[in-house]
Design an enzyme around this catalytic site. Structure first.
Site, short mmCIF file in Angstrom:
data_model
loop_
_atom_site.label_atom_id
_atom_site.label_comp_id
_atom_site.label_asym_id
_atom_site.label_seq_id
_atom_site.Cartn_x
_atom_site.Cartn_y
_atom_site.Cartn_z
NE ARG A 31 -46.88 113.46 18.27
CZ ARG A 31 -47.90 113.37 18.93
NH1 ARG A 31 -48.65 113.94 19.37
NH2 ARG A 31 -48.13 111.94 18.94
NE ARG A 35 -52.95 118.01 17.45
CZ ARG A 35 -53.31 116.93 18.33
NH1 ARG A 35 -54.61 116.82 18.35
NH2 ARG A 35 -52.58 116.23 19.01
NE ARG A 44 -54.93 116.82 12.24
CZ ARG A 44 -56.41 116.43 12.14
NH1 ARG A 44 -57.16 117.20 11.59
NH2 ARG A 44 -56.64 115.67 13.07
CG ASP A 81 -48.41 108.19 14.71
OD1 ASP A 81 -48.72 109.14 15.24
OD2 ASP A 81 -48.97 107.07 15.34
CE1 TYR A 157 -51.67 104.50 21.51
CE2 TYR A 157 -49.42 103.91 21.58
CZ TYR A 157 -50.42 104.89 21.89
OH TYR A 157 -50.22 105.90 22.60
O1 CP3 Z 1 -42.44 114.88 16.16
C1 CP3 Z 1 -42.75 115.01 15.19
O2 CP3 Z 1 -43.06 116.16 14.58
C2 CP3 Z 1 -42.95 113.88 14.07
C3 CP3 Z 1 -44.23 113.28 14.03
C4 CP3 Z 1 -44.56 112.22 14.94
C5 CP3 Z 1 -46.10 112.21 15.20
N1 CP3 Z 1 -46.51 111.16 16.08
C6 CP3 Z 1 -47.17 112.74 14.55
C7 CP3 Z 1 -48.39 112.99 15.16
C8 CP3 Z 1 -44.15 111.42 15.83
C9 CP3 Z 1 -42.49 111.10 16.16
C10 CP3 Z 1 -45.19 110.75 16.60
C11 CP3 Z 1 -44.69 109.62 17.48
C12 CP3 Z 1 -46.05 109.10 18.23
N2 CP3 Z 1 -47.28 108.96 17.81
C13 CP3 Z 1 -45.80 108.33 19.66
C14 CP3 Z 1 -44.48 108.53 20.23
C15 CP3 Z 1 -44.41 109.57 21.25
C16 CP3 Z 1 -45.26 110.18 21.96
O3 CP3 Z 1 -45.74 111.02 21.96
O4 CP3 Z 1 -45.28 109.56 23.20
C17 CP3 Z 1 -47.14 107.88 19.96
C18 CP3 Z 1 -47.48 107.26 21.18
C19 CP3 Z 1 -48.16 108.37 18.70
C20 CP3 Z 1 -49.53 107.62 18.56
C21 CP3 Z 1 -50.40 108.96 18.64
N3 CP3 Z 1 -50.52 109.57 17.33
C22 CP3 Z 1 -51.15 109.01 19.37
C23 CP3 Z 1 -51.50 108.58 20.78
C24 CP3 Z 1 -52.08 110.22 18.64
C25 CP3 Z 1 -53.23 111.12 19.54
C26 CP3 Z 1 -52.89 112.09 20.35
C27 CP3 Z 1 -52.51 113.56 19.84
O5 CP3 Z 1 -51.54 113.89 20.07
O6 CP3 Z 1 -53.45 113.84 18.94
C28 CP3 Z 1 -51.35 110.55 17.54
C29 CP3 Z 1 -51.80 111.57 16.53
C30 CP3 Z 1 -50.73 112.37 16.05
N4 CP3 Z 1 -49.18 112.10 15.54
C31 CP3 Z 1 -50.64 113.91 15.86
C32 CP3 Z 1 -49.21 114.19 15.53
C33 CP3 Z 1 -48.91 115.56 14.76
C34 CP3 Z 1 -51.74 114.57 16.10
C35 CP3 Z 1 -52.60 114.64 14.90
C36 CP3 Z 1 -53.57 115.64 14.43
O7 CP3 Z 1 -53.06 116.28 13.73
O8 CP3 Z 1 -54.60 115.45 14.77
#
Ligand code: CP3
Length: 361
Positions: A31, A35, A44, A81, A157
């Protein structure tokens, strides 16, 4: 066929995954584009939503490069994602403010499960376009990691319809109708294989499988419902592209007790969460696989002195061997101070460089 992208200038990440010697321990953070960075929040806001950001190859490229420009990280990761795949299957993905991902059409009856199909990869073309655009924009500075969720983690999910704490719906399915869950996992494994292969064809130089929820399973269920399908995905991946080897990293959060099975699954490297002791993990897997991890992301909330000491503890724990990629044990928190990340990267690089001199490989 030769690659049309610029030659790689910093290959420490790929060398560490191949368990070759490096001048320093490479580092990237799960990540890393997110944010906690003000420039990410600005892009964003311009995009309007997370999905619009992820679906625009130009904006996805912009945010992928933000942490690369700011810090001396050794790898970039595609901005996307893991839930893009079930979205392409027609489940209707939305991100609800403060709630996380929600599917409008979760798999909660037998008909829905029977109808599930591997999606047309054309629906995910925006992802492959982003991969190619990021590769071009990186100009060979660092390698690009592609990724997907594990078949089980995306099934969580798809069946729950969103985030869950106890996974009651999917576990009820597992223990009442395992045939239905196996059907979902088989479709997910085929879709994930095609999805990762298309990322590799577009320019991803390593791929990572995120098994965020594999650790919620019992040992026997982990083998049958998560690891077996990740194995199937790995067996179908194109491990070579344009004459370059494509390493595969598997990360099961909470999977520290199953490292031996994971090391035999076909992965080149295993991601470790922070609950696993990296010295013990290294002793258990030996030279079989590289390890990636595993600083507690909360260490970034502490003092600079403590942060530097904890980074050294992870590096010393792994020891003077080849095959370590420094990372956090899970994604970086949105409440992290961007300055703390600068300190982390600096400490990984300077400390690992100095210990390389002291202890020749
Ligand atoms: O690592 C990186 O920089 C690459 C981008 C990346 C994102 N999601 C961007 C994202 C990667 C590799 C993921 C993987 C992901 N997504 C996982 C596996 C890794 C982990 O965190 O366990 C999972 C379970 C998801 C599903 C997901 N996406 C959830 C549960 C959420 C909401 C929770 C949160 O943190 O807001 C997301 C949204 C998400 N994916 C964000 C980002 C940067 C936040 C979105 C925003 O800008 O509001």
């Amino acid at each position: 066929m030769m690659s049309s992208f610029a030659p790689l200038q910093n290959d420490t990440f790929l060398r560490a995954l191949r368990r070759q010697s490096t001048t320093h321990t490479p580092v990237w953070l799960m990540r890393q584009a997110g944010r906690y960075l003000p420039e990410y929040r600005a892009t964003r806001a311009r995009a309007g939503s997370f999905m619009q950001l992820a679906m625009s190859p130009a904006m996805a490229t912009e945010v992928t490069l933000q942490p690369i420009d700011r810090y001396g990280l050794d790898a970039a990761i595609l901005f996307s994602d893991i839930l893009t795949v079930p979205d392409a299957m027609g489940l209707g993905l939305r991100f609800v403010e403060g709630e996380g991902p929600v599917f409008d059409r979760p798999l909660q009856d037998e008909m829905a499960v029977q109808r599930l199909e591997v999606p047309d990869m054309g629906k995910l073309q925006y992802v492959f376009d982003a991969v190619a655009k990021i590769r071009t924009s990186l100009q060979g500075r660092v390698p690009l990691i592609g990724f997907a969720g594990s078949p089980y983690t995306i099934a969580c999910y798809m069946v729950e319809g969103g985030s869950s704490k106890e996974f009651r719906t999917i576990k009820t399915m597992m223990y009442r109708r395992p045939d239905l869950l196996h059907h979902i996992l088989m479709v997910n494994a085929r879709a994930t294989t095609a999805y990762l292969n298309a990322q590799i064809a577009a320019g991803a130089q390593a791929v990572m499988i995120f098994d965020t929820w594999g650790g919620s399973l019992s040992g026997s269920s982990y083998e049958a419902f998560s690891l077996a399908y990740m194995r199937q995905v790995m067996a179908g991946l194109n491990r070579e592209h344009n004459g370059e080897q494509i390493p595969v990293i598997v990360f099961t959060k909470g999977g520290g007790q199953w490292l031996e099975q994971m090391a035999d699954s076909g992965a080149d490297a295993l991601g470790l969460d922070w609950a696993t002791d990296i010295a013990q993990a290294r002793a258990r897997v030996g030279h079989k696989v590289a390890l990636q991890g595993n600083l507690d992301p909360s260490v970034l909330f502490g003092s600079e002195k403590n942060l530097r000491a904890e980074v050294q503890r992870v590096l010393d724990g792994f020891g003077p061997h080849v095959g370590h990629v420094f990372n956090l044990g899970h994604g970086i928190s949105q409440f992290t101070d961007p300055e703390a990340v600068k300190i982390l990267v600096d400490e990984v690089h300077t400390y690992s460089r100095s210990s390389r001199v002291a202890t020749p490989l």
